[in-house]
Enzyme design. Structure first.
Site, PDB file in Angstrom:
ATOM      1  N   ASP A 231      20.120 -58.758  -0.214  1.00  0.00           N
ATOM      2  CA  ASP A 231      20.273 -59.453  -1.491  1.00  0.00           C
ATOM      3  C   ASP A 231      21.750 -59.629  -1.833  1.00  0.00           C
ATOM      4  O   ASP A 231      22.551 -58.703  -1.666  1.00  0.00           O
ATOM      5  CB  ASP A 231      19.591 -58.603  -2.574  1.00  0.00           C
ATOM      6  N   GLU A 291      20.784 -63.326   2.245  1.00  0.00           N
ATOM      7  CA  GLU A 291      20.771 -64.280   1.131  1.00  0.00           C
ATOM      8  C   GLU A 291      22.187 -64.843   1.038  1.00  0.00           C
ATOM      9  O   GLU A 291      23.020 -64.378   0.277  1.00  0.00           O
ATOM     10  CB  GLU A 291      20.392 -63.610  -0.194  1.00  0.00           C
TER      11      GLU A 291
HETATM   12  C1  GLC Z   1      19.390 -62.334  -5.784  1.00  0.00           C
HETATM   13  C2  GLC Z   1      17.907 -62.369  -6.092  1.00  0.00           C
HETATM   14  C3  GLC Z   1      17.726 -62.702  -7.542  1.00  0.00           C
HETATM   15  C4  GLC Z   1      18.392 -61.631  -8.355  1.00  0.00           C
HETATM   16  C5  GLC Z   1      19.862 -61.467  -7.954  1.00  0.00           C
HETATM   17  C6  GLC Z   1      20.447 -60.219  -8.524  1.00  0.00           C
HETATM   18  O1  GLC Z   1      19.985 -63.561  -5.952  1.00  0.00           O
HETATM   19  O2  GLC Z   1      17.269 -63.277  -5.251  1.00  0.00           O
HETATM   20  O3  GLC Z   1      16.379 -62.824  -7.899  1.00  0.00           O
HETATM   21  O4  GLC Z   1      18.310 -61.948  -9.724  1.00  0.00           O
HETATM   22  O5  GLC Z   1      19.999 -61.363  -6.558  1.00  0.00           O
HETATM   23  O6  GLC Z   1      19.979 -59.101  -7.859  1.00  0.00           O
END
Ligand code: GLC
Length: 569
Positions: A231, A291
């Site tokens: 993440d 991500e």
């Molecule tokens: C990432 C997740 C998202 C979350 C953010 C903070 O972007 O996909 O849903 O709010 O991280 O953890």
């Protein structure tokens, strides 16, 4: 015999061998060096919204376990679960208060074990979400850290004095609104948070943080997890001098000053950590998915690592920014990713993005368009990551009033930005109340379209979006050209039809996607491939009359047709 079975399990599933009381995992590579995740189809489950086994309105692990046969039958090989760790749920699980447990609202570690073994028995792997950048402000580490300037955990987070009374250390802004610093009166300093104030950033420059977090991954690998989706990986590091970010003229769509996150995003140190994390992953034969919100191909390239020693699967989010059915734009984006030299990872949507059904749909031909998009990203070279519900054409159900909004950024951004609730609504299983997700009122409402777009109904309808997904995934799993073949763009000036070949040794597959509402006739010239006199034998099409063969000189495509054929001389 027992040994033979064990060997089969390891080579087939990779994760099922239990040796010396511990799960071990062999690197699963085929005879030509393809890794298991290159042939796999991933599927994101948002646990709050998938299936509610205890009827409290919120999905849970046992609910997911009851749906494994569905996922297997669909053609899913790996499930990425959004966070289900203990959490105050400020950011619906992305604020983790204990990395090594399951939140009681989702179940227990025992339930988790049953989910892993149930998946394993079906050849499905479990991928966890690793929220590396921050913890919840209720995590024990942070509670300790904020208790005193001398706490053993003080430097696990980023604490600084303000510039002056009431003035944060610099001008950085949080992604979720307001300054990225929160003053804590107990110790008279500010702490840094890239997201909500309830999500303090970990200090990845502290070796103790690194070790503790690497251990978290080992903990889950030992419990049978096959990898992690990392993440917010871009945001791990901050400039040690905390220099102010450059401001841009004007304001953002949410009325905030525009700023380049030069000193708190995508710092080069991220790559050092990823290399180390990869070594840990390699010891368990695990896969790391990123991500990775990259702006250009050079940034994406870096995430693979110069020597392929960082992320095996950085997601290409640039693909999701092509928000119209435009063959030239998709062609350009695919060519760019192909040029990276890495293994592409395609996504159409996730729990942070408006569903692809709405983004590409024209409100008139949405189902046909959903099929074209499936025809595209499930036949490209690379690994696709599906988002739950995409396979049945689920649409966004955005909140109608501010009081209904659950996602805090939706409250903040109202009415311009209504948050992410719309893409997180319960999975639509049938046409019972609440779409069969729960007998209780679900935490988010299902849209009225659940009556027509649900698993039960679509399984009965040979022309449903779900059936197309199933056919495509079945074809993809057994067709070597679709799995491993090169991507060769065709008819590059065509603005309506996106056509390409996938070529693997002597096997060639043609994919032609009519991205328009008008019938198209195209000429596919395969003379550069020495296939000028070839014929096309249909493998899959969305048209009703299923032609066995088609002429490449004059290929007729119906509006929004997906046409896939085997090419032979
Ligand atoms: C990432 C997740 C998202 C979350 C953010 C903070 O972007 O996909 O849903 O709010 O991280 O953890």
């Amino acid at each position: 015999m027992a040994r033979k079975v064990a060997t089969f399990l390891v080579s087939f599933f990779g994760l099922c061998l239990v040796s010396g009381g511990q799960r071990a995992r062999a690197q699963v590579v085929d005879s030509e060096g393809h890794q298991w995740w290159q042939h796999a189809v991933f599927y994101e489950v948002y646990p709050r919204s998938f299936a509610d086994s205890n009827n409290d309105g919120i999905g849970d692990l046992n609910g997911i376990t009851t749906k494994l046969d569905y996922l297997k039958d669909l053609g899913v090989d790996a499930i990425w679960m959004a966070p289900c760790y203990p959490s105050p749920q400020v950011d619906f699980g992305y604020d983790v208060s204990d990395f090594e447990d399951i939140d009681p609202m989702y179940g227990t570690l025992g339930d988790f074990g049953r989910l892993v073994s149930g998946s394993c028995a079906r050849g499905i792997r479990i991928i966890m979400d690793f929220v590396m950048n921050h913890t919840s402000d209720r995590h024990q580490w942070f509670l300790d850290s904020k208790s005193s300037r001398n706490s053993a955990y003080r430097h696990w987070y980023i604490w600084r004095d303000g510039k002056g009374p009431g003035q944060p250390p610099n001008n950085w802004l949080a992604v979720f609104g307001g300054p990225a610093w929160k003053f804590d009166p107990t110790t008279g300093q500010y702490y840094y948070h890239f997201f909500y104030p309830e999500q303090p950033d970990l200090n990845w420059r502290n070796p103790a943080v690194k070790e503790a977090m690497f251990d978290v991954t080992r903990y889950w690998y030992k419990r049978g997890v096959a990898g992690f989706r990392l993440d917010a990986v871009d945001a791990l590091f901050e400039d040690p001098e905390l220099r102010d970010n450059p401001l841009l003229p004007g304001t953002s769509s949410q009325g905030r000053p525009s700023m380049v996150n030069k000193y708190n995003d995508k710092l080069p140190e991220v790559h050092d950590v990823l290399k180390e994390l990869r070594k840990v992953a390699d010891a368990y034969g695990a896969v790391l998915i990123g991500e990775t919100w990259t702006d250009d191909i050079d940034e994406l390239k870096k995430y693979y690592g110069e020597h392929g020693d960082e992320l095996q699967m950085p997601m290409d989010f640039m693909f999701t920014t092509v928000n119209k059915l435009s063959p030239p734009e998709f062609r350009r984006q695919i060519a760019m990713v192909e040029s990276s030299g890495g293994w592409p990872v395609y996504v159409l949507g996730n729990h942070d993005i408006t569903r692809s059904y709405d983004r590409y749909g024209d409100r008139q031909h949405n189902d046909a368009i959903a099929k074209v998009m499936a025809g595209l990203y499930l036949t490209l070279r690379g690994t696709p990551i599906m988002y739950y519900g995409e396979e049945i054409g689920m649409e966004n159900n955005d909140p109608k009033s501010k009081e209904d909004v659950k996602d805090p950024i939706g409250k903040l951004g109202w009415p311009m930005f209504r948050g992410r609730d719309g893409e997180r609504t319960p999975m639509q299983w049938n046409d019972d109340p609440n779409a069969g997700f729960s007998r209780a009122t679900p935490w988010l409402p299902v849209p009225p379209s659940y009556k027509t777009h649900n698993v039960a109904r679509e399984l009965e309808d040979p022309e449903s979006v779900l059936q197309l997904y199933k056919h495509l995934l079945a074809l993809r799993h057994q067709n070597r050209a679709l799995l491993d073949g090169d991507y060769v763009a065709l008819n590059e000036n065509d603005a309506k039809v996106l056509a390409y070949l996938r070529r693997y040794k002597s096997e060639t597959v043609l994919v032609a996607l009519n991205m328009s509402a008008v019938p198209q006739k195209v000429r596919i010239d395969l003379s550069p491939q020495n296939l000028s006199s070839a014929t096309a034998r249909t493998l899959l099409t969305t048209r009703r009359d299923w032609p066995k063969e088609a002429s490449l000189r004059k290929l007729s495509l119906e509006p929004f047709e997906v046409y896939i054929a085997e090419i032979s001389k």
